[in-house]
Design a protein around this motif. Structure first.
Motif, PDB file in Angstrom:
ATOM      1  N   THR A   1     -18.522  31.748  47.582  1.00 49.60           N
ATOM      2  CA  THR A   1     -19.139  30.750  46.707  1.00 49.60           C
ATOM      3  C   THR A   1     -19.872  31.478  45.590  1.00 49.60           C
ATOM      4  N   TYR A   2     -19.969  30.822  44.452  1.00 48.56           N
ATOM      5  CA  TYR A   2     -20.700  31.353  43.297  1.00 48.56           C
ATOM      6  C   TYR A   2     -21.675  30.258  42.884  1.00 48.56           C
ATOM      7  N   GLN A   3     -22.994  30.497  43.049  1.00 46.76           N
ATOM      8  CA  GLN A   3     -23.960  29.418  42.876  1.00 46.76           C
ATOM      9  C   GLN A   3     -25.198  29.883  42.112  1.00 46.76           C
ATOM     10  N   GLY A   4     -25.809  28.971  41.377  1.00 49.73           N
ATOM     11  CA  GLY A   4     -27.063  29.244  40.702  1.00 49.73           C
ATOM     12  C   GLY A   4     -28.244  28.763  41.525  1.00 49.73           C
ATOM     13  N   ASP A   5     -29.459  28.889  40.929  1.00 49.56           N
ATOM     14  CA  ASP A   5     -30.649  28.547  41.710  1.00 49.56           C
ATOM     15  C   ASP A   5     -30.861  27.043  41.826  1.00 49.56           C
ATOM     16  N   GLY A   6     -30.322  26.254  40.907  1.00 46.93           N
ATOM     17  CA  GLY A   6     -30.394  24.816  41.098  1.00 46.93           C
ATOM     18  C   GLY A   6     -29.473  24.369  42.206  1.00 46.93           C
ATOM     19  N   ASP A   7     -28.271  24.923  42.204  1.00 44.84           N
ATOM     20  CA  ASP A   7     -27.257  24.526  43.177  1.00 44.84           C
ATOM     21  C   ASP A   7     -27.596  25.026  44.583  1.00 44.84           C
ATOM     22  N   LEU A   8     -28.060  26.265  44.694  1.00 41.86           N
ATOM     23  CA  LEU A   8     -28.282  26.867  46.020  1.00 41.86           C
ATOM     24  C   LEU A   8     -29.718  26.731  46.499  1.00 41.86           C
ATOM     25  N   ALA A   9     -30.693  26.919  45.592  1.00 46.85           N
ATOM     26  CA  ALA A   9     -32.088  26.995  46.041  1.00 46.85           C
ATOM     27  C   ALA A   9     -32.824  25.671  45.940  1.00 46.85           C
TER      28      ALA A   9
ATOM     29  N   ASN B   1     -31.873  32.878  37.880  1.00 40.25           N
ATOM     30  CA  ASN B   1     -32.437  33.132  36.548  1.00 40.25           C
ATOM     31  C   ASN B   1     -33.763  32.394  36.341  1.00 40.25           C
ATOM     32  N   ALA B   2     -34.352  31.925  37.458  1.00 39.62           N
ATOM     33  CA  ALA B   2     -35.709  31.371  37.439  1.00 39.62           C
ATOM     34  C   ALA B   2     -35.875  30.124  36.576  1.00 39.62           C
ATOM     35  N   ILE B   3     -34.783  29.392  36.355  1.00 40.26           N
ATOM     36  CA  ILE B   3     -34.885  28.184  35.523  1.00 40.26           C
ATOM     37  C   ILE B   3     -33.613  27.358  35.715  1.00 40.26           C
ATOM     38  N   TYR B   4     -33.707  26.068  35.399  1.00 43.75           N
ATOM     39  CA  TYR B   4     -32.499  25.245  35.360  1.00 43.75           C
ATOM     40  C   TYR B   4     -31.870  25.419  33.978  1.00 43.75           C
ATOM     41  N   GLY B   5     -30.769  26.156  33.904  1.00 42.76           N
ATOM     42  CA  GLY B   5     -30.179  26.476  32.620  1.00 42.76           C
ATOM     43  C   GLY B   5     -29.357  25.353  32.028  1.00 42.76           C
ATOM     44  N   MET B   6     -28.449  24.771  32.796  1.00 41.13           N
ATOM     45  CA  MET B   6     -27.488  23.822  32.247  1.00 41.13           C
ATOM     46  C   MET B   6     -28.146  22.549  31.731  1.00 41.13           C
ATOM     47  N   THR B   7     -29.231  22.129  32.381  1.00 38.44           N
ATOM     48  CA  THR B   7     -29.800  20.815  32.063  1.00 38.44           C
ATOM     49  C   THR B   7     -30.953  20.877  31.072  1.00 38.44           C
ATOM     50  N   GLY B   8     -31.283  22.087  30.543  1.00 40.40           N
ATOM     51  CA  GLY B   8     -32.275  22.134  29.481  1.00 40.40           C
ATOM     52  C   GLY B   8     -33.523  22.933  29.755  1.00 40.40           C
ATOM     53  N   GLY B   9     -33.491  23.805  30.762  1.00 42.06           N
ATOM     54  CA  GLY B   9     -34.618  24.716  30.960  1.00 42.06           C
ATOM     55  C   GLY B   9     -35.788  24.143  31.726  1.00 42.06           C
TER      56      GLY B   9
ATOM     57  N   ALA C   1     -37.450  25.389  37.980  1.00 39.81           N
ATOM     58  CA  ALA C   1     -36.617  25.481  39.176  1.00 39.81           C
ATOM     59  C   ALA C   1     -37.475  25.940  40.351  1.00 39.81           C
ATOM     60  N   PRO C   2     -36.958  25.856  41.579  1.00 41.90           N
ATOM     61  CA  PRO C   2     -37.715  26.382  42.711  1.00 41.90           C
ATOM     62  C   PRO C   2     -38.009  27.875  42.565  1.00 41.90           C
ATOM     63  N   THR C   3     -37.191  28.550  41.784  1.00 41.83           N
ATOM     64  CA  THR C   3     -37.334  29.993  41.598  1.00 41.83           C
ATOM     65  C   THR C   3     -38.198  30.372  40.402  1.00 41.83           C
ATOM     66  N   THR C   4     -38.652  29.382  39.629  1.00 47.46           N
ATOM     67  CA  THR C   4     -39.502  29.653  38.454  1.00 47.46           C
ATOM     68  C   THR C   4     -40.772  30.385  38.886  1.00 47.46           C
ATOM     69  N   LEU C   5     -41.156  31.383  38.119  1.00 47.27           N
ATOM     70  CA  LEU C   5     -42.322  32.187  38.465  1.00 47.27           C
ATOM     71  C   LEU C   5     -43.616  31.408  38.241  1.00 47.27           C
TER      72      LEU C   5
ATOM     73  N   ASN D   1     -32.925  29.422  27.391  1.00 48.59           N
ATOM     74  CA  ASN D   1     -33.984  28.573  27.930  1.00 48.59           C
ATOM     75  C   ASN D   1     -35.306  29.314  28.131  1.00 48.59           C
ATOM     76  N   TRP D   2     -35.276  30.615  28.119  1.00 46.96           N
ATOM     77  CA  TRP D   2     -36.525  31.379  28.113  1.00 46.96           C
ATOM     78  C   TRP D   2     -37.093  31.482  26.692  1.00 46.96           C
ATOM     79  N   GLY D   3     -36.280  31.144  25.682  1.00 48.73           N
ATOM     80  CA  GLY D   3     -36.736  31.224  24.300  1.00 48.73           C
ATOM     81  C   GLY D   3     -36.867  32.643  23.798  1.00 48.73           C
ATOM     82  N   MET D   4     -35.943  33.494  24.197  1.00 48.29           N
ATOM     83  CA  MET D   4     -36.013  34.911  23.835  1.00 48.29           C
ATOM     84  C   MET D   4     -34.656  35.377  23.319  1.00 48.29           C
ATOM     85  N   SER D   5     -34.660  36.546  22.672  1.00 49.53           N
ATOM     86  CA  SER D   5     -33.397  37.181  22.327  1.00 49.53           C
ATOM     87  C   SER D   5     -32.810  37.765  23.615  1.00 49.53           C
ATOM     88  N   PRO D   6     -31.510  38.065  23.628  1.00 54.38           N
ATOM     89  CA  PRO D   6     -30.921  38.671  24.827  1.00 54.38           C
ATOM     90  C   PRO D   6     -31.630  39.946  25.260  1.00 54.38           C
TER      91      PRO D   6
END
Length: 245
Positions: free
Chosen positions: A90-98, A122-130, A133-137, A216-221
């Motif tokens: 499985t390949y899952q993000g933190d919204g899907d798995l956590a 990635n400590a945020i819900y990326g697809m739905t607009g940032g 998430a449960p993993t957010t610091l 969604n972090w509002g930063m450059s790569p």
């Protein structure tokens, strides 16, 4: 002439839809390289999540199955039990798995299902607009926590790897990162180990991969990779949390 690098056969030529600087593409490539090097592409079945990686079935050049939100471990369990000779991941993000899928991953791990899971944190819900998430610091700003996460109200960042490692079922649990070349190489070794554990019939395996989300972090790569290293590694330490011989 010896080939030292090539495009993975286990990736299609479909262009990724991910945002610039997102490390999903790197992680996809690591998974594909592992499948190639193990020589199991024709025997591999992947399960795609809901989230930023929802279109993963377009990118992996193996049999793929799309799961409902959070249900990838349950779907992978069914596939593996029917096709015991296949390699199932499985390949899952933190919204899907956590978040919505926490019950599925805990029970699949506790049962010791012979599947491998790649968990992208990635400590945020990326697809739905940032959103948070449960993993957010703690104190991390998101669109739903504009003043920063308040752990007194929203609880602590959930540590999936530590949580799964105390269960009896898992055979391999590790957390890695892809913020620089050294750690990308280490991440590939961990993903390869997770697949090998399944091939050897040892049990459930998860590799948690710390990832950036520049949009969604509002930063450059570049800023996002630096922020990951400076902030996420303290909260989510890297390492192998469980390994069964």
């Amino acid at each position: 002439m010896k080939i030292v690098a090539a495009y993975p056969e286990s990736l299609t030529d479909k262009e990724f839809h991910y945002c610039p600087g997102c490390t999903h593409g790197i992680i996809h490539r690591l998974v594909a390289e592992v499948i190639d090097e193990l020589g199991v592409r024709k025997d591999t079945i992947g399960v795609a999540p809901v989230g930023c990686a929802v279109l993963a079935y377009d990118y992996f050049n193996c049999d793929m199955h799309e799961a409902s939100h959070g249900r990838a471990p349950a779907v992978a369990t069914g596939i593996k039990r029917v096709h015991q000779d296949k390699v199932v991941f499985t390949y899952q993000g933190d919204g899907d798995l956590a978040s919505i899928g926490t019950a599925e991953i805990v029970h699949a791990a506790n049962r010791g299902e012979l599947i491998s899971t790649v968990f992208v944190n990635n400590a945020i819900y990326g697809m739905t607009g940032g959103q948070m998430a449960p993993t957010t610091l703690d104190k991390q700003k998101t669109t739903t926590s504009p003043y920063g996460r308040d752990k007194g109200l929203a609880g602590n960042p959930i540590k999936i790897s530590e949580m799964l490692a105390v269960l009896d079922g898992p055979a391999y649990i590790a957390r890695v990162s892809v913020h620089d070349p050294k750690h990308i190489r280490q991440a590939k070794k961990a993903i390869q180990k997770a697949f090998q554990v399944q091939l050897e019939g040892k049990g459930f395996a998860t590799v948690e991969v710390l990832s950036s989300c520049p949009t969604n972090w509002g930063m450059s790569p570049v800023q996002a990779l630096k922020w990951l290293a400076e902030n996420m590694l303290d909260v989510y330490p890297l390492g192998v949390f469980k390994e069964v011989d």
